[in-house]
Design a protein around this motif. Structure first.
Motif, short mmCIF file in Angstrom:
data_model
loop_
_atom_site.label_atom_id
_atom_site.label_comp_id
_atom_site.label_asym_id
_atom_site.label_seq_id
_atom_site.Cartn_x
_atom_site.Cartn_y
_atom_site.Cartn_z
N ARG A 20 -23.43 -0.08 29.24
CA ARG A 20 -23.00 0.47 27.95
C ARG A 20 -21.51 0.24 27.80
O ARG A 20 -20.71 0.71 28.61
CB ARG A 20 -23.30 1.97 27.88
CG ARG A 20 -23.06 2.58 26.51
CD ARG A 20 -23.28 4.07 26.55
NE ARG A 20 -23.36 4.66 25.23
CZ ARG A 20 -22.79 5.83 24.92
NH1 ARG A 20 -22.11 6.49 25.84
NH2 ARG A 20 -22.93 6.32 23.69
N LEU A 21 -21.15 -0.49 26.76
CA LEU A 21 -19.75 -0.75 26.45
C LEU A 21 -19.27 0.24 25.40
O LEU A 21 -20.03 0.63 24.52
CB LEU A 21 -19.56 -2.16 25.93
CG LEU A 21 -20.10 -3.31 26.79
CD1 LEU A 21 -19.75 -4.65 26.14
CD2 LEU A 21 -19.59 -3.23 28.21
N SER A 22 -18.01 0.62 25.52
CA SER A 22 -17.38 1.51 24.54
C SER A 22 -16.13 0.85 24.01
O SER A 22 -15.46 0.09 24.71
CB SER A 22 -17.02 2.86 25.18
OG SER A 22 -18.14 3.50 25.69
N CYS A 23 -15.80 1.17 22.77
CA CYS A 23 -14.58 0.66 22.16
C CYS A 23 -13.99 1.79 21.32
O CYS A 23 -14.57 2.17 20.29
CB CYS A 23 -14.89 -0.55 21.29
SG CYS A 23 -13.47 -1.16 20.35
N ALA A 24 -12.88 2.30 21.78
CA ALA A 24 -12.20 3.40 21.09
C ALA A 24 -11.08 2.85 20.23
O ALA A 24 -10.25 2.07 20.70
CB ALA A 24 -11.66 4.39 22.10
N ALA A 25 -11.07 3.26 18.97
CA ALA A 25 -10.08 2.76 18.03
C ALA A 25 -9.07 3.84 17.68
O ALA A 25 -9.42 5.01 17.53
CB ALA A 25 -10.78 2.29 16.76
N SER A 26 -7.81 3.44 17.57
CA SER A 26 -6.78 4.32 17.06
C SER A 26 -6.20 3.69 15.82
O SER A 26 -6.19 2.47 15.68
CB SER A 26 -5.69 4.55 18.11
OG SER A 26 -5.09 3.31 18.46
N GLY A 27 -5.71 4.52 14.91
CA GLY A 27 -5.21 4.01 13.65
C GLY A 27 -6.13 4.41 12.51
O GLY A 27 -7.09 5.14 12.69
N ARG A 28 -5.80 3.90 11.33
CA ARG A 28 -6.53 4.30 10.14
C ARG A 28 -7.81 3.47 9.99
O ARG A 28 -7.78 2.35 9.45
CB ARG A 28 -5.65 4.16 8.91
CG ARG A 28 -6.32 4.62 7.63
CD ARG A 28 -5.34 4.64 6.47
NE ARG A 28 -5.99 4.86 5.19
CZ ARG A 28 -6.41 6.04 4.76
NH1 ARG A 28 -6.27 7.11 5.52
NH2 ARG A 28 -6.98 6.16 3.57
#
Length: 114
Positions: free
Chosen positions: A19-27
């Motif tokens: 299971r891959l995760s991708c956390a985003a920051s920003g708008r």
């Protein structure tokens, strides 16, 4: 500015799961697509799928029925659940977000081998 940080890659035996995760920051809004590409050695980058609020994901035949993309719209995180992995799934997996401009994660290596 958007930053994407991936995690969850590694070495797995054929038939296994990751299971891959991708956390985003920003708008990033729910209406902005987020998803995954992959690139195997010597091959072009291939779209694995994406999620946007209100729409279901589409998958290429190569992963259909084995991979599932989900998204947490509150935490701005997109996931890639990969089951029944095959050696041909070996690639660097990149998440992306389309917010007018396209932003990419740094990539995470997935190796499927016995």
């Amino acid at each position: 500015q958007v930053q994407l940080v991936e995690s969850g890659g590694g070495l797995v035996q054929p038939g296994g799961s990751l299971r891959l995760s991708c956390a985003a920051s920003g708008r990033i809004l729910a209406g902005h697509p987020m998803g995954w590409y992959r690139q195997a050695p010597g091959k072009e980058r291939e779209l694995v799928g994406s999620r946007v609020y209100g729409s279901s994901a589409n998958y290429p035949d190569s992963v259909k029925g084995r991979f599932t993309i989900s998204r947490d719209y509150v935490k701005n995180t997109v996931f890639l659940q990969m089951n029944s992995l095959k050696p041909e799934d070996t690639a660097v997996y990149y998440c992306y977000a389309d917010v007018g401009d396209r932003y990419w994660g740094q990539g995470t290596q997935v190796t499927v081998s016995s």
